[in-house]
Design a protein around this motif. Structure first.
Motif, PDB file in Angstrom:
ATOM      1  N   LEU A  45       3.936 -12.544   6.274  1.00 40.43           N
ATOM      2  CA  LEU A  45       2.997 -12.009   7.261  1.00 40.43           C
ATOM      3  C   LEU A  45       1.580 -12.113   6.714  1.00 40.43           C
ATOM      4  N   PRO A  46       0.592 -12.268   7.591  1.00 36.66           N
ATOM      5  CA  PRO A  46      -0.803 -12.213   7.125  1.00 36.66           C
ATOM      6  C   PRO A  46      -1.112 -10.836   6.557  1.00 36.66           C
ATOM      7  N   ALA A  47      -1.710 -10.805   5.377  1.00 37.31           N
ATOM      8  CA  ALA A  47      -2.047  -9.520   4.761  1.00 37.31           C
ATOM      9  C   ALA A  47      -3.007  -8.730   5.637  1.00 37.31           C
ATOM     10  N   ALA A  48      -3.913  -9.416   6.324  1.00 40.55           N
ATOM     11  CA  ALA A  48      -4.891  -8.735   7.184  1.00 40.55           C
ATOM     12  C   ALA A  48      -4.191  -7.998   8.318  1.00 40.55           C
ATOM     13  N   GLN A  49      -3.093  -8.567   8.819  1.00 37.65           N
ATOM     14  CA  GLN A  49      -2.349  -7.903   9.884  1.00 37.65           C
ATOM     15  C   GLN A  49      -1.716  -6.612   9.386  1.00 37.65           C
ATOM     16  N   ILE A  50      -1.212  -6.637   8.159  1.00 41.01           N
ATOM     17  CA  ILE A  50      -0.605  -5.438   7.571  1.00 41.01           C
ATOM     18  C   ILE A  50      -1.675  -4.363   7.369  1.00 41.01           C
ATOM     19  N   VAL A  51      -2.846  -4.768   6.875  1.00 34.47           N
ATOM     20  CA  VAL A  51      -3.951  -3.821   6.671  1.00 34.47           C
ATOM     21  C   VAL A  51      -4.366  -3.200   7.996  1.00 34.47           C
ATOM     22  N   ASP A  52      -4.544  -4.033   9.008  1.00 30.00           N
ATOM     23  CA  ASP A  52      -4.957  -3.522  10.317  1.00 30.00           C
ATOM     24  C   ASP A  52      -3.924  -2.540  10.865  1.00 30.00           C
ATOM     25  N   PHE A  53      -2.663  -2.916  10.745  1.00 28.69           N
ATOM     26  CA  PHE A  53      -1.604  -2.051  11.255  1.00 28.69           C
ATOM     27  C   PHE A  53      -1.587  -0.699  10.537  1.00 28.69           C
ATOM     28  N   LEU A  54      -1.586  -0.719   9.206  1.00 28.17           N
ATOM     29  CA  LEU A  54      -1.504   0.533   8.448  1.00 28.17           C
ATOM     30  C   LEU A  54      -2.738   1.403   8.673  1.00 28.17           C
ATOM     31  N   THR A  55      -3.897   0.776   8.820  1.00 26.31           N
ATOM     32  CA  THR A  55      -5.131   1.539   9.063  1.00 26.31           C
ATOM     33  C   THR A  55      -5.057   2.278  10.397  1.00 26.31           C
ATOM     34  N   VAL A  56      -4.565   1.597  11.419  1.00 30.25           N
ATOM     35  CA  VAL A  56      -4.418   2.236  12.734  1.00 30.25           C
ATOM     36  C   VAL A  56      -3.304   3.274  12.700  1.00 30.25           C
ATOM     37  N   TYR A  57      -2.193   2.929  12.094  1.00 32.23           N
ATOM     38  CA  TYR A  57      -1.020   3.806  12.093  1.00 32.23           C
ATOM     39  C   TYR A  57      -1.309   5.146  11.421  1.00 32.23           C
ATOM     40  N   TYR A  58      -2.071   5.110  10.329  1.00 32.29           N
ATOM     41  CA  TYR A  58      -2.349   6.351   9.595  1.00 32.29           C
ATOM     42  C   TYR A  58      -3.736   6.926   9.896  1.00 32.29           C
TER      43      TYR A  58
END
Length: 223
Positions: free
Chosen positions: A182-195
Motif C-alpha cells: 500500500l502507499p505509505a501516504a494512504q496509511i498516514v492519511d487514514f490513521l490521521t483521520v481515524y484517530y
C-alpha cells in the motif's frame, strides 16, 4: 439471527452491546458509555449487533471511506460459540460494505483492521470468552485474507490519556489478491483521520506517523 444497526445510546441494545465490550476488551480499548453518543449518530460509523433470542451475542463496528474506497473494521465480538456468529457477521458486514461501494460505482478495494499479536503479548484473556482467543482470531482473520503491514504499530489509547497501545498489528485485507503493498501516504492519511477524535496523541504514535511519511510504500506480509 438478526443483524441490527444501533445508532443511539438510548437504544436498549446499546447497553447490552457496551456491557459485552467491557466483558471482552481491556479498559483502554473501550470508549466510555456517554462518549458513544456522537459516534453512533455519525452516518459513516456503522455499528451492528447480532441478536439471538433477544440477546446481543455479537457486535461489529466498521466504517466506509468513500474517498479512498476502503473500510476499517473497528472491532468484532463473537460472544457465544455454536451459533456460526463469525461467519454470520463477516458475511453481513461484507454485504453492507459492498452495497456502500456500489453506491459509489466501484467495488470495495479493501479493509483495514487492528489485530492483536498474542505471540508478543500473552495477557489478552478477553474476559475468558474463548471465541475471542487471540490466537484463534488471528488465524481466522488470516483465513479471511488479512495481511500484516510491515511496520511497528502502536495506537493512541481510547481512554485519551496519551498512552500508546502496543501488541497489535495494523493489517489490510485487499479484495484483489494481487495487491502486495500500500502507499505509505494512504496509511498516514487514514490513521490521521481515524484517530482525529483523540486529542492526546502519544509520542510513539507521532514518531510512527513521521517514519511512515518518509516511506513510499509498505509491504503486506503474511499474518
Amino acid at each position: 439471527m438478526e443483524y441490527i444497526r444501533v445508532n443511539s445510546i438510548e437504544d436498549p441494545l446499546f447497553a447490552k452491546l457496551h456491557n459485552l465490550m467491557k466483558e471482552v476488551f481491556p479498559p483502554e480499548e473501550v470508549l466510555e458509555f456517554d462518549l458513544w453518543k456522537e459516534p453512533l449518530e455519525d452516518p459513516s460509523i456503522r455499528v451492528f449487533v447480532a441478536v439471538h433470542e433477544g440477546e446481543v451475542v455479537g457486535v461489529t463496528e466498521y466504517r466506509y471511506y468513500s474517498d479512498w474506497n476502503i473500510a476499517m473494521t473497528d472491532f468484532t465480538i463473537v460472544g457465544r460459540p455454536g451459533l456460526g456468529l463469525g461467519r454470520f457477521i463477516a458475511e453481513k458486514r461484507m454485504e453492507d460494505l459492498s452495497n456502500l461501494a456500489q453506491e459509489q460505482g466501484v467495488e470495495l478495494f479493501g479493509m483495514f483492521a487492528e489485530i492483536y499479536d498474542p505471540y508478543r503479548r500473552g495477557d489478552h484473556d478477553f474476559g475468558g470468552v474463548q471465541t475471542m482467543n487471540p490466537f484463534v482470531r488471528r488465524e481466522v482473520l488470516s483465513h479471511l485474507g488479512y495481511e500484516r503491514l510491515d511496520f511497528t504499530y502502536v495506537h493512541p489509547s481510547w481512554e485519551n490519556d496519551g498512552t500508546a497501545v502496543e501488541g497489535l498489528d495494523l493489517c489490510f485485507m485487499p479484495l484483489d489478491s494481487s495487491v502486495k503493498e500500500l502507499p505509505a501516504a494512504q496509511i498516514v492519511d487514514f490513521l490521521t483521520v481515524y484517530y482525529s477524535v483523540l486529542d492526546n496523541k502519544p509520542q510513539e504514535w507521532l514518531d510512527m506517523i513521521n517514519q511512515l511519511k518518509n516511506r513510499q510504500t509498505v509491504k503486506l506480509l503474511p499474518l
